[in-house]
Design an enzyme around this catalytic site. Structure first.
Site, PDB file in Angstrom:
ATOM      1  N   MET A   1      26.842 -10.514 -26.981  1.00  0.00           N
ATOM      2  CA  MET A   1      26.896 -10.343 -25.531  1.00  0.00           C
ATOM      3  C   MET A   1      26.686  -8.883 -25.143  1.00  0.00           C
ATOM      4  SD  MET A   1      29.957 -12.928 -24.341  1.00  0.00           S
ATOM      5  CE  MET A   1      31.220 -12.281 -25.447  1.00  0.00           C
TER       6      MET A   1
ATOM      7  N   GLU B   1      39.727 -17.735 -25.933  1.00  0.00           N
ATOM      8  CA  GLU B   1      39.389 -16.565 -26.737  1.00  0.00           C
ATOM      9  C   GLU B   1      40.439 -15.469 -26.575  1.00  0.00           C
ATOM     10  OE1 GLU B   1      35.427 -15.416 -25.642  1.00  0.00           O
ATOM     11  OE2 GLU B   1      34.692 -17.470 -25.833  1.00  0.00           O
TER      12      GLU B   1
ATOM     13  N   GLN C   1      70.501   7.399 -35.418  1.00  0.00           N
ATOM     14  CA  GLN C   1      70.511   6.643 -34.175  1.00  0.00           C
ATOM     15  C   GLN C   1      69.129   6.512 -33.551  1.00  0.00           C
ATOM     16  OE1 GLN C   1      72.262   8.134 -30.330  1.00  0.00           O
ATOM     17  NE2 GLN C   1      73.777   6.526 -30.738  1.00  0.00           N
TER      18      GLN C   1
END
Length: 384
Positions: free
Chosen positions: A127, A246, A283
């Site tokens: 395309m 798609e 953390q």
């Protein structure tokens, strides 16, 4: 991959296990070599066909697996998670085969689908052009009818599976009408197409193991019977009809790659010691991993809901666009965070996270750029 899915059953679990074993055996050990040469060997396609991994959702009457979208999803998830992206089953089985199934004549289906299922034929869809990417209405590649033949002139770029493809669905201008009404889809059998040629493999930022190249059509003759659909000028409508499916395949792959990035990073931060303690004990690391896991689970829940809609025939274009842009955008954020936690090693290609970082960036571009996805959603909002 996490098998705790609302749609998973015993048959799909067996398919998942078989797909995982195939990719781990046939692809993973070779991926670095294939990256270096920018393509996998041609026989990977026939091996995948023999393993039942091609055209899984194509009816058995045409040589396929007789399954549905769920079967395709299971296979592409395992392929993405294993980082075995050296051949695009999404394009081959999930896209091209379904264009032929949806719009092909009975003769076309019998001619091409069984060979796609075995891997005897490799499929690509052409395309994009150098001057027309997402805006397909501006393509310049054209075809004129000359008796019993279409004659194609033009070029296409960024063609996935381009090196090995011997069956290419080409978007062309067949009429003088402006915009979408002049576009048709022609199927080119490249092995016998005089005037067809391939450009060199493209040197990409990521997905370097997947063959991608330009295709050139210099007065290529295609039988008039190779038009997809009963009449010309329907190509743009055909493309639009297939896009939700798609884009869901892209979203499925995005979530699988999120999971691989998180799993790779968890392994790393548990083993890596910084200032006398595992990185996972800090953390910041724990919070970042918590954020990534939350985003991945939210993405999975959204995708599973979209899959349920797709299976019922209820997935609309705007929702598919949401799934495509949000999952790929989230994927890129997660991989970036995971690479950061790897420190300098995250910049080394021997670590999967580095290769993932390069590979995932294009997901926000192909299948329709994410900016276009947002425009589709916005236009739908204006109708409310």
């Amino acid at each position: 991959m996490d098998a705790r899915r609302p749609w998973m059953d015993e048959e799909l679990a067996l398919l998942r296990d078989g797909a995982r074993r195939f990719f781990e055996r046939e692809c993973v050990p070779n991926e670095m070599a294939w990256r270096a040469q920018h393509h996998a060997p041609r026989d990977i396609w026939t091996k995948a066909g023999a393993a039942g991994l091609l055209c899984a959702s194509i009816p058995e009457a045409y040589g396929g697996g007789g399954g549905n979208f769920l079967h395709e999803a299971v296979i592409v998830e395992e392929q993405a998670y294993s980082m075995s992206q050296s051949f695009s089953n999404n394009v081959h089985s999930g896209i091209v085969a379904h264009y032929i199934l949806a719009y092909g004549s009975e003769a076309q289906k019998k001619r091409w689908l069984p060979k796609l299922a075995t891997g005897e034929l490799v499929a690509a869809i052409a395309m994009t052009e150098p001057g027309a990417g997402t805006d397909l209405q501006r393509i310049k590649t054209h075809a004129r009818l000359d008796g019993d033949w279409w004659r194609i002139d033009g070029s296409k770029t960024f063609i996935t599976n381009g090196l090995h493809a011997n069956l290419v669905v080409v978007a062309v201008k067949t009429g003088a009408e402006a915009g979408a009404k002049g576009i048709s889809l022609l199927v080119v059998e490249t092995d016998t197409a005089a005037g067809f040629r391939r450009g060199p493999l493209l040197d990409k930022l990521g997905q370097r193991n997947l063959d991608t190249c330009e295709l050139f059509f210099d007065d290529v003759k295609v039988p008039a019977t190779h038009l997809l659909g009963a009449e010309e000028g329907k190509g743009f409508v055909q493309l639009m009809q297939q896009l939700p499916r798609e884009r869901m395949l892209i979203a499925v792959v995005a979530v699988a790659m999120m999971r691989r990035a998180i799993d790779e990073t968890l392994d790393y931060v548990r083993q890596r010691n910084v200032f006398g303690q595992p990185l996972m004990a800090m953390q910041n690391t724990r919070f970042k991993m918590a954020e990534c896991e939350t985003q991945a689970r939210a993405a999975q829940a959204f995708v599973d809901d979209c899959i349920a809609k797709l299976m019922k025939g209820e997935l609309d274009v705007p929702t598919a666009a949401m799934a495509k842009w949000w999952t790929t955008d989230t994927l890129c954020r997660i991989v970036d965070e995971c690479l950061q936690l790897h420190g300098g090693y995250g910049f080394m290609n021997e670590y999967p996270i580095a290769r993932l970082y390069a590979d995932v960036r294009v997901t926000k571009i192909f299948g329709g750029a994410n900016e276009v996805m947002k425009e589709i959603i916005a236009r739908d909002l204006e109708k409310r």
